[in-house]
Design a protein around this motif. Structure first.
Motif, mmCIF file in Angstrom:
data_model
loop_
_atom_site.group_PDB
_atom_site.id
_atom_site.type_symbol
_atom_site.label_atom_id
_atom_site.label_comp_id
_atom_site.label_asym_id
_atom_site.label_seq_id
_atom_site.Cartn_x
_atom_site.Cartn_y
_atom_site.Cartn_z
ATOM 1 N N LEU A 174 31.382 102.009 -13.448
ATOM 2 C CA LEU A 174 30.607 101.240 -14.417
ATOM 3 C C LEU A 174 30.408 99.805 -13.939
ATOM 4 O O LEU A 174 29.305 99.252 -14.037
ATOM 5 C CB LEU A 174 31.267 101.270 -15.793
ATOM 6 C CG LEU A 174 30.520 100.545 -16.916
ATOM 7 C CD1 LEU A 174 29.092 101.062 -17.064
ATOM 8 C CD2 LEU A 174 31.286 100.696 -18.217
ATOM 9 N N ASN A 175 31.449 99.203 -13.386
ATOM 10 C CA ASN A 175 31.313 97.849 -12.836
ATOM 11 C C ASN A 175 30.308 97.821 -11.690
ATOM 12 O O ASN A 175 29.495 96.899 -11.590
ATOM 13 C CB ASN A 175 32.671 97.307 -12.369
ATOM 14 C CG ASN A 175 33.484 96.760 -13.509
ATOM 15 O OD1 ASN A 175 32.960 96.140 -14.425
ATOM 16 N ND2 ASN A 175 34.788 96.993 -13.467
ATOM 17 N N HIS A 176 30.350 98.843 -10.827
ATOM 18 C CA HIS A 176 29.395 98.928 -9.717
ATOM 19 C C HIS A 176 27.963 99.034 -10.243
ATOM 20 O O HIS A 176 27.047 98.367 -9.722
ATOM 21 C CB HIS A 176 29.736 100.132 -8.826
ATOM 22 C CG HIS A 176 28.786 100.310 -7.683
ATOM 23 N ND1 HIS A 176 28.771 99.481 -6.585
ATOM 24 C CD2 HIS A 176 27.800 101.219 -7.488
ATOM 25 C CE1 HIS A 176 27.823 99.868 -5.754
ATOM 26 N NE2 HIS A 176 27.218 100.927 -6.288
ATOM 27 N N ARG A 177 27.769 99.842 -11.266
ATOM 28 C CA ARG A 177 26.426 99.984 -11.845
ATOM 29 C C ARG A 177 25.918 98.648 -12.378
ATOM 30 O O ARG A 177 24.764 98.277 -12.172
ATOM 31 C CB ARG A 177 26.446 101.014 -12.961
ATOM 32 C CG ARG A 177 25.107 101.152 -13.655
ATOM 33 C CD ARG A 177 25.151 102.131 -14.776
ATOM 34 N NE ARG A 177 23.863 102.185 -15.441
ATOM 35 C CZ ARG A 177 23.468 103.183 -16.193
ATOM 36 N NH1 ARG A 177 24.242 104.219 -16.384
ATOM 37 N NH2 ARG A 177 22.294 103.155 -16.773
ATOM 38 N N ASP A 182 22.541 93.815 -11.922
ATOM 39 C CA ASP A 182 22.425 92.353 -11.743
ATOM 40 C C ASP A 182 21.606 92.027 -10.495
ATOM 41 O O ASP A 182 20.751 91.132 -10.520
ATOM 42 C CB ASP A 182 23.812 91.705 -11.640
ATOM 43 C CG ASP A 182 24.574 91.729 -12.964
ATOM 44 O OD1 ASP A 182 23.927 91.968 -14.006
ATOM 45 O OD2 ASP A 182 25.793 91.531 -12.932
ATOM 46 N N LEU A 183 21.863 92.744 -9.406
ATOM 47 C CA LEU A 183 21.121 92.520 -8.157
ATOM 48 C C LEU A 183 19.635 92.812 -8.353
ATOM 49 O O LEU A 183 18.771 92.077 -7.847
ATOM 50 C CB LEU A 183 21.688 93.372 -7.018
ATOM 51 C CG LEU A 183 23.022 92.932 -6.440
ATOM 52 C CD1 LEU A 183 23.531 93.968 -5.431
ATOM 53 C CD2 LEU A 183 22.901 91.566 -5.797
ATOM 54 N N LYS A 184 19.331 93.881 -9.046
ATOM 55 C CA LYS A 184 17.927 94.225 -9.301
ATOM 56 C C LYS A 184 17.247 93.132 -10.118
ATOM 57 O O LYS A 184 16.087 92.797 -9.856
ATOM 58 C CB LYS A 184 17.825 95.556 -10.044
ATOM 59 C CG LYS A 184 18.148 96.763 -9.177
ATOM 60 C CD LYS A 184 18.091 98.037 -9.997
ATOM 61 C CE LYS A 184 18.548 99.224 -9.198
ATOM 62 N NZ LYS A 184 18.603 100.448 -10.009
ATOM 63 N N ARG A 188 14.035 90.761 -8.914
ATOM 64 C CA ARG A 188 12.772 90.713 -9.657
ATOM 65 C C ARG A 188 12.317 89.306 -9.928
ATOM 66 O O ARG A 188 11.155 89.049 -10.184
ATOM 67 C CB ARG A 188 12.929 91.454 -10.987
ATOM 68 C CG ARG A 188 12.764 92.949 -10.854
ATOM 69 C CD ARG A 188 12.750 93.556 -12.198
ATOM 70 N NE ARG A 188 14.153 93.565 -12.659
ATOM 71 C CZ ARG A 188 14.657 94.441 -13.503
ATOM 72 N NH1 ARG A 188 13.889 95.329 -14.040
ATOM 73 N NH2 ARG A 188 15.926 94.405 -13.838
ATOM 74 N N LYS A 189 13.235 88.349 -9.934
ATOM 75 C CA LYS A 189 12.893 86.958 -10.272
ATOM 76 C C LYS A 189 12.258 86.253 -9.137
ATOM 77 O O LYS A 189 12.118 86.417 -8.080
ATOM 78 C CB LYS A 189 14.132 86.197 -10.713
ATOM 79 C CG LYS A 189 14.636 86.729 -12.041
ATOM 80 C CD LYS A 189 15.860 85.944 -12.466
ATOM 81 C CE LYS A 189 16.362 86.459 -13.795
ATOM 82 N NZ LYS A 189 17.528 85.760 -14.262
#
Length: 189
Positions: A174-177, A182-184, A188-189
Motif C-alpha cells: 500500500l505504501n508503494h502504491r 505521488d510520482l504520477k 503531471r505537473k
C-alpha cells in the motif's frame, strides 16, 4: 400481511427502554412483528437494519449510561430472532460469493486476527470466530475452527522480528502504491 412496525418504530421503542417494563414493551413489539409479518425477507431486513442502528446508537452513549444495558438486551433479542430466521430456513442464505480468496490460509487468519485485534468492527466486540464466520461467508469458504486455530499457532511460532508477514506485505504494498501515485502526480505537473 404488511405489518405496520418499521425500523424507526423498533429503534424508537428500544432507545426509550430505560426500565424493565419498557424493555418488555420492546420485546412484545418485536415478537408481534416477527409473528405477524408473513414476508420473511421484510422481517430479516427490518431486524438487520434495526440492529445496525441500535449498535450505532450504543456506540455514542457514554460508558456509564444505564441505557447501554437495555440496548445490549434489545440487540441480543434481535440477534436471536435473526438466528431463528436463518436456522429454520425461512430466510435464504446469502448468494454464493462473487469473490475468491487467493492468499494462503495463514494470510487469511492473520488478516482476521489483525482486524479483530484493532477492534475496528462492532466496536471490538466481535470474536475471532464470528469474524471468521463472516469472512467465510463473504468468500464462500468453509474452514474448520481447528484449522483456523492451527494456522494462528503456526503464526505464533514464527521466529523473525515481525510475525505478521501478510500484514507487513500489505503495508509495504500500500505504501508503494501511494508512492507511485505521488510520482504520477508530480509528473503531471
Amino acid at each position: 400481511m404488511t405489518h405496520h412496525i418499521t425500523i424507526e418504530n423498533l429503534v424508537e421503542i428500544a432507545s426509550a427502554a430505560v426500565t424493565e417494563e419498557l424493555l418488555h414493551e420492546f420485546n412484545r413489539t418485536l415478537q408481534s412483528f416477527c409473528d405477524e409479518e408473513e414476508n420473511c425477507t421484510v422481517i430479516f431486513r427490518t431486524l438487520r437494519y434495526t440492529r445496525i442502528r441500535l449498535c450505532s446508537l450504543r456506540k455514542y452513549l457514554p460508558d456509564r449510561n444505564p441505557q447501554i444495558r437495555f440496548l445490549d438486551v434489545a440487540i441480543a433479542d434481535i440477534t436471536t430472532e435473526l438466528d431463528l430466521l436463518q436456522r429454520y430456513g425461512k430466510v435464504h442464505p446469502l448468494p454464493e460469493s462473487l469473490h475468491e480468496w487467493n492468499g494462503t490460509l495463514i494470510d487469511y487468519v492473520e488478516l482476521i486476527y489483525g482486524l479483530q485485534e484493532v477492534g475496528c468492527i462492532d466496536n471490538g466486540k466481535i470474536t475471532v470466530t464470528e469474524l471468521a464466520s463472516f469472512f467465510n461467508r463473504m468468500f464462500g469458504m468453509t474452514i474448520k475452527e481447528s484449522h483456523f486455530y492451527n494456522a494462528y499457532t503456526d503464526m505464533k511460532r514464527r521466529k523473525n522480528d515481525s510475525r505478521t508477514y501478510f500484514i507487513d506485505k500489505m503495508r509495504e504494498s500500500l505504501n508503494h502504491r501511494m508512492e507511485q501515485d505521488d510520482l504520477k502526480e508530480i509528473q503531471r505537473k
